[in-house]
Scaffold this active site. Sequence first.
Site, PDB file in Angstrom:
ATOM      1  N   LYS A  15       0.848  -1.403   0.061  1.00 28.65           N
ATOM      2  CA  LYS A  15      -0.300  -0.352   0.130  1.00 28.65           C
ATOM      3  C   LYS A  15       0.694   1.439   0.044  1.00 28.65           C
ATOM      4  O   LYS A  15       0.739   2.808  -0.696  1.00 28.65           O
ATOM      5  CB  LYS A  15      -1.303  -0.069   1.149  1.00 28.65           C
ATOM      6  CG  LYS A  15      -1.796  -1.245   1.569  1.00 28.65           C
ATOM      7  CD  LYS A  15      -2.682  -1.034   2.682  1.00 28.65           C
ATOM      8  CE  LYS A  15      -2.238  -1.187   4.156  1.00 28.65           C
ATOM      9  NZ  LYS A  15      -0.434  -2.521   4.462  1.00 28.65           N
ATOM     10  N   ARG A  90      -9.274   0.739   8.758  1.00 27.35           N
ATOM     11  CA  ARG A  90      -9.332  -0.495   9.473  1.00 27.35           C
ATOM     12  C   ARG A  90     -10.143  -1.128  10.145  1.00 27.35           C
ATOM     13  O   ARG A  90     -10.106  -2.365  10.551  1.00 27.35           O
ATOM     14  CB  ARG A  90      -7.774  -0.678  10.230  1.00 27.35           C
ATOM     15  CG  ARG A  90      -6.256  -0.431   8.690  1.00 27.35           C
ATOM     16  CD  ARG A  90      -5.807  -0.330   9.998  1.00 27.35           C
ATOM     17  NE  ARG A  90      -4.831  -0.908  10.501  1.00 27.35           N
ATOM     18  CZ  ARG A  90      -2.833  -1.007   9.567  1.00 27.35           C
ATOM     19  NH1 ARG A  90      -3.831   0.506   9.190  1.00 27.35           N
ATOM     20  NH2 ARG A  90      -2.426  -1.480   9.468  1.00 27.35           N
ATOM     21  N   ARG A 128      12.049  -5.622   4.571  1.00 30.31           N
ATOM     22  CA  ARG A 128      11.453  -4.258   4.678  1.00 30.31           C
ATOM     23  C   ARG A 128      12.417  -3.189   5.570  1.00 30.31           C
ATOM     24  O   ARG A 128      13.210  -3.623   6.692  1.00 30.31           O
ATOM     25  CB  ARG A 128      10.143  -3.751   5.243  1.00 30.31           C
ATOM     26  CG  ARG A 128       9.896  -2.697   4.483  1.00 30.31           C
ATOM     27  CD  ARG A 128       9.011  -1.736   5.509  1.00 30.31           C
ATOM     28  NE  ARG A 128       7.519  -2.633   6.499  1.00 30.31           N
ATOM     29  CZ  ARG A 128       6.149  -2.948   5.763  1.00 30.31           C
ATOM     30  NH1 ARG A 128       5.778  -1.967   5.240  1.00 30.31           N
ATOM     31  NH2 ARG A 128       6.015  -2.748   6.889  1.00 30.31           N
ATOM     32  N   ARG A 162      11.335  -1.864  10.771  1.00 31.48           N
ATOM     33  CA  ARG A 162      10.664  -1.378  11.902  1.00 31.48           C
ATOM     34  C   ARG A 162      10.530  -2.434  13.205  1.00 31.48           C
ATOM     35  O   ARG A 162      10.743  -3.504  12.338  1.00 31.48           O
ATOM     36  CB  ARG A 162       9.538  -0.906  11.032  1.00 31.48           C
ATOM     37  CG  ARG A 162       8.911   0.611  10.371  1.00 31.48           C
ATOM     38  CD  ARG A 162       8.057   0.208   9.384  1.00 31.48           C
ATOM     39  NE  ARG A 162       6.093  -0.516  10.181  1.00 31.48           N
ATOM     40  CZ  ARG A 162       5.834  -0.557   9.571  1.00 31.48           C
ATOM     41  NH1 ARG A 162       5.625   0.105   8.402  1.00 31.48           N
ATOM     42  NH2 ARG A 162       4.616  -1.238   9.889  1.00 31.48           N
ATOM     43  N   ARG A 173       0.058  -9.027  13.415  1.00 24.97           N
ATOM     44  CA  ARG A 173      -0.380  -8.015  12.100  1.00 24.97           C
ATOM     45  C   ARG A 173      -1.276  -8.689  11.287  1.00 24.97           C
ATOM     46  O   ARG A 173      -2.638  -8.178  10.884  1.00 24.97           O
ATOM     47  CB  ARG A 173       0.283  -7.562  12.029  1.00 24.97           C
ATOM     48  CG  ARG A 173       1.068  -6.370  12.700  1.00 24.97           C
ATOM     49  CD  ARG A 173       2.617  -5.420  11.980  1.00 24.97           C
ATOM     50  NE  ARG A 173       2.615  -5.109  11.645  1.00 24.97           N
ATOM     51  CZ  ARG A 173       3.393  -4.879  10.460  1.00 24.97           C
ATOM     52  NH1 ARG A 173       4.888  -5.341  10.694  1.00 24.97           N
ATOM     53  NH2 ARG A 173       3.287  -4.260   8.971  1.00 24.97           N
TER      54      ARG A 173
END
Length: 218
Positions: A15, A90, A128, A162, A173
């Site tokens: 996203k 969400r 990431r 992160r 998650r």
Amino acid sequence: MAKIIVLMGAPGAGKGTQARLLQERQGLPQISTGDIFRAMKDAQTPLAEEVRAIMNSGKLVPDEVTIRVVEERTSRDDCKHGYILDGFPRTTVQAAMLENLAVEQGKKILSIVVDVPFEVLEKRMTGRRSCPICGEIYNIYFKPPKNDNVCDLHPDAQLIHRSDDTVEKAKVRLETYAQQTRPLLDYYQKTNRLHRVDGTREPEAIYPDVERVVKSDE
Ligand code: AP5
């Protein structure tokens, strides 16, 4: 009528990557609730501490906090001609709030889901890395920087990993997404506002599909 582009998809689906491309090429501001919450990381307030702890657990920040943040951010001048929501709504409560906001602001909601199978998502998250200066997103498996752990555009900047991108937290998650956010896809589908794009391709191959939806006049 100006549009509110809701970019949806599981954690790690891409996203943020697509939202950044849209921002660069269509001039629409990208509003990522995750980025806004992460920017609170150095604040020493009880609210910032609560948000930090929740994000670290992989669960969702309470609706009332998230809604306040979105109301404030989208009331700014740069959102007048439309904006991209990356990571909001969400929950069903957030989706209901967005309906009211869209009416108040005289904008129409379009939702785009970046579809990626769950088995691919773990590598996207754990691999990431991002630049603390420009926010450029890399991935050690799929889009490594030219030099190990530094941004291509900011050679003095060490990339950030992160704290919620560990294997364990990625699992939580994904569960949170499946329980609380995936049902919203049905909601947008039933109201004829859901557009699916195949997120398993390269980002540049996905982008034209996203842009087509954004430019559509339906
Ligand atoms: P948030 O920051 O929104 O995280 P997320 O939804 O978990 O999404 P990600 O940022 O992990 O993934 P993405 O889909 O943007 O993927 P990206 O483009 O980076 O939220 C974090 C936390 O904040 C939440 O857990 C919650 O606690 C809180 N929060 C946020 N919003 C909230 C809300 N509305 N309500 C309550 N709480 C909220 O890509 C991922 C990786 O894959 C990158 O390395 C990238 O390079 C790579 N990649 C991207 N596209 C491709 C591709 N096509 N092919 C190969 N690799 C790709």
